[in-house]
Design a protein around this motif. Structure first.
Motif, PDB file in Angstrom:
ATOM      1  N   ARG A 136     -32.228  17.543 -24.367  1.00  0.00           N
ATOM      2  CA  ARG A 136     -31.545  17.347 -23.295  1.00  0.00           C
ATOM      3  C   ARG A 136     -31.312  16.094 -23.072  1.00  0.00           C
ATOM      4  O   ARG A 136     -30.360  15.868 -22.153  1.00  0.00           O
ATOM      5  N   TYR A 137     -31.657  15.011 -23.853  1.00  0.00           N
ATOM      6  CA  TYR A 137     -31.252  13.716 -23.456  1.00  0.00           C
ATOM      7  C   TYR A 137     -30.558  12.830 -24.287  1.00  0.00           C
ATOM      8  O   TYR A 137     -30.687  11.618 -24.291  1.00  0.00           O
ATOM      9  N   ALA A 138     -29.872  13.540 -25.523  1.00  0.00           N
ATOM     10  CA  ALA A 138     -29.092  12.778 -26.205  1.00  0.00           C
ATOM     11  C   ALA A 138     -28.203  11.671 -25.681  1.00  0.00           C
ATOM     12  O   ALA A 138     -28.466  10.555 -26.222  1.00  0.00           O
ATOM     13  N   ASP A 139     -27.369  11.943 -24.764  1.00  0.00           N
ATOM     14  CA  ASP A 139     -26.441  10.927 -24.268  1.00  0.00           C
ATOM     15  C   ASP A 139     -27.345   9.971 -23.202  1.00  0.00           C
ATOM     16  O   ASP A 139     -26.982   8.805 -23.368  1.00  0.00           O
ATOM     17  N   VAL A 140     -28.299  10.537 -22.601  1.00  0.00           N
ATOM     18  CA  VAL A 140     -29.138   9.546 -21.836  1.00  0.00           C
ATOM     19  C   VAL A 140     -29.764   8.402 -22.766  1.00  0.00           C
ATOM     20  O   VAL A 140     -29.799   7.266 -22.512  1.00  0.00           O
ATOM     21  N   ARG A 141     -30.221   8.854 -24.059  1.00  0.00           N
ATOM     22  CA  ARG A 141     -30.833   7.917 -24.958  1.00  0.00           C
ATOM     23  C   ARG A 141     -29.531   6.747 -25.378  1.00  0.00           C
ATOM     24  O   ARG A 141     -29.945   5.594 -25.469  1.00  0.00           O
ATOM     25  N   GLU A 142     -28.602   7.274 -25.609  1.00  0.00           N
ATOM     26  CA  GLU A 142     -27.623   6.128 -26.074  1.00  0.00           C
ATOM     27  C   GLU A 142     -27.301   5.222 -24.988  1.00  0.00           C
ATOM     28  O   GLU A 142     -27.220   3.966 -24.993  1.00  0.00           O
ATOM     29  N   VAL A 143     -27.365   5.621 -23.612  1.00  0.00           N
ATOM     30  CA  VAL A 143     -27.070   4.699 -22.554  1.00  0.00           C
ATOM     31  C   VAL A 143     -28.482   3.759 -22.231  1.00  0.00           C
ATOM     32  O   VAL A 143     -28.272   2.404 -22.362  1.00  0.00           O
ATOM     33  N   GLU A 144     -29.501   4.279 -22.605  1.00  0.00           N
ATOM     34  CA  GLU A 144     -30.912   3.636 -22.679  1.00  0.00           C
ATOM     35  C   GLU A 144     -30.802   2.563 -23.803  1.00  0.00           C
ATOM     36  O   GLU A 144     -31.421   1.361 -23.492  1.00  0.00           O
ATOM     37  N   ALA A 145     -30.169   2.672 -24.889  1.00  0.00           N
ATOM     38  CA  ALA A 145     -30.067   1.886 -25.812  1.00  0.00           C
ATOM     39  C   ALA A 145     -29.231   0.787 -25.841  1.00  0.00           C
ATOM     40  O   ALA A 145     -29.313  -0.438 -26.521  1.00  0.00           O
ATOM     41  N   MET A 146     -28.440   0.739 -24.811  1.00  0.00           N
ATOM     42  CA  MET A 146     -27.263  -0.417 -24.300  1.00  0.00           C
ATOM     43  C   MET A 146     -28.194  -1.625 -23.877  1.00  0.00           C
ATOM     44  O   MET A 146     -29.244  -1.472 -23.255  1.00  0.00           O
ATOM     45  N   SER A 147     -27.559  -2.664 -23.955  1.00  0.00           N
ATOM     46  CA  SER A 147     -28.177  -3.986 -23.288  1.00  0.00           C
ATOM     47  C   SER A 147     -27.609  -3.870 -21.726  1.00  0.00           C
ATOM     48  O   SER A 147     -27.022  -3.023 -21.417  1.00  0.00           O
ATOM     49  N   PRO A 148     -28.532  -4.680 -20.894  1.00  0.00           N
ATOM     50  CA  PRO A 148     -28.198  -4.295 -19.491  1.00  0.00           C
ATOM     51  C   PRO A 148     -26.757  -4.540 -19.233  1.00  0.00           C
ATOM     52  O   PRO A 148     -26.261  -3.920 -18.364  1.00  0.00           O
TER      53      PRO A 148
END
Ligand code: SF4
Ligand code: SF4
Lengths: 49, 315
Positions: free
Chosen positions: B179-191
């Motif tokens: 359910r969270y593939a795209d969420v993990r991508e955003v989490e991996a970004m720098s602030p």
């Protein structure tokens, strides 16, 4: 959401822990000063007017 | 006519003529193809307008708070979870509610259908065996339903209603989904990257509030964005104002959102509003082992406190 680490702090401080309060407040001020003024999610006076 | 349509009509007729409910809330064909619309029926002679098809994405739980009458409501998996939340949050009285549960056959995104037929005008659509036959001036095209599902439906893991007084069919098998593939991508970004990402995500928002209005969770008498004394957030489409609206609204939905997709479905611009709510959903699952609306007797994590709640972020 992209707020810089160090701008937001959480702490439990009881009303009896005055020294902890001073320590935490000092540390928060130091860290936030180091980051400078908030640029994100903030509007200038001109933008608000 | 689908099985569900037939059964909804029979149930509605029975409930209304026996005086068990004052009204039935369901779907009827919309004025445009691919758009079933919410419909409230009070007269047992008028139940034949009710339908159920792949375009019933509207979350009918949105029409329940503050009702004083006895109503029956058609509920898919996600809708039923929002009903459970309404019960927990004292927005509906279970005693006065009759839930017609629809093990969900997954809903179709009209924008994906439009894209699949190359943006040509659509004047009609019929569905059979997992295929949609779309027709318009001078053409007819068949589309695989699984290719045009709403984003939320393609990763839905709770299609069966969690509560119902009557079920329209047997429970359907649930799928496993990441359910969270795209969420993990955003989490991996720098602030900085993340801030830029969200700024971009919401840059086209026109602040129409369709997303909020379609959301069953947003039943506050006065939303913080509409308040003017004090005015919590600017009313312009300045990026700061727009992001403040979206971030705050998402937090209001934390631990409550069932990912029914109502917000994205309603957005005239096609903004992926669910990126925010699903991040919160992921956190609630990870931190509190919580999925919203699964049980009408348990309060959501953000309005309860347990000694074992994680608090690593507190120094
Ligand atoms: S999210 Fe699940 S239950 Fe809700 S409409 Fe989609 S498939 Fe159905
Ligand atoms: S529906 Fe879309 S355009 Fe309207 S306020 Fe919500 S995100 Fe913005």
């Amino acid at each position: 959401m992209g707020v810089e680490p160090g701008r937001l702090h959480f702490s439990w401080i009881s009303s009896a822990e005055s020294t902890k309060f001073v320590d935490v407040a000092t540390k928060v001020i130091e860290e936030v000063r180091a980051l400078g003024p908030a640029g994100q999610l903030a509007k200038t006076k001109a933008q608000v007017a | 006519m689908s099985d569900y349509t037939q059964k909804i009509r029979e149930t509605a007729k029975k409930l209304l003529s026996e005086g068990k409910v004052d009204a039935v809330i369901g779907y009827r064909e919309g004025t445009l193809p691919l758009m079933a619309e919410p419909c409230l029926v009070k007269d047992p002679e008028k139940v034949d307008q009710l339908v159920f098809n792949s375009f019933c994405g509207v979350n009918l739980a949105n029409y329940l708070p503050k009702r004083k009458d006895r109503v029956a409501v058609v509920a898919k998996g996600c809708d039923s979870r929002n009903i459970a939340l309404h019960i927990v949050e004292n927005q509906v009285d279970r005693e006065r509610l009759f839930v017609i549960g629809a093990p969900c056959t997954r809903m179709v995104d009209r924008r994906k259908v439009a894209a699949a037929v190359g943006g040509r005008e659509i004047s009609g659509v019929s569905e059979q065996d997992g295929k949609l036959t779309v027709s318009g001036p001078g053409y007819e095209q068949t589309v695989d339903k699984k290719d045009v599902l709403q984003d939320n439906c393609s990763i839905c893991i709770h299609r069966n209603p969690v509560l119902a007084d009557e079920m329209l069919g047997e429970k359907l098998p649930e799928q496993e989904a990441d359910r969270y593939a795209d969420v993990r991508e955003v989490e991996a970004m720098s602030p900085e990257e993340r801030f830029a990402h969200f700024k971009d995500l919401f840059s086209e928002c026109i602040r129409c509030y369709a997303c909020r209005n379609a959301c069953p969770l947003c039943y506050c008498p006065t939303c913080f964005v509409d308040e003017s004394k004090p005015q919590w957030v600017g009313k312009s489409i300045d990026p700061t104002d727009t992001m403040t609206f979206h971030f705050l609204r998402a937090f209001h939905c934390a631990g409550r959102c069932t990912d029914c997709g109502a917000c994205e479905r309603a957005c005239p611009v096609g903004i992926k509003v669910r990126q925010l709510t699903r991040k919160l959903e992921k956190d609630c699952l990870g931190l509190f082992d919580w999925e919203a609306g699964m049980n009408p007797d348990v309060r959501p994590p953000l309005d309860t406190w347990r000694p074992e709640d994680p608090e690593e972020f507190i120094k």
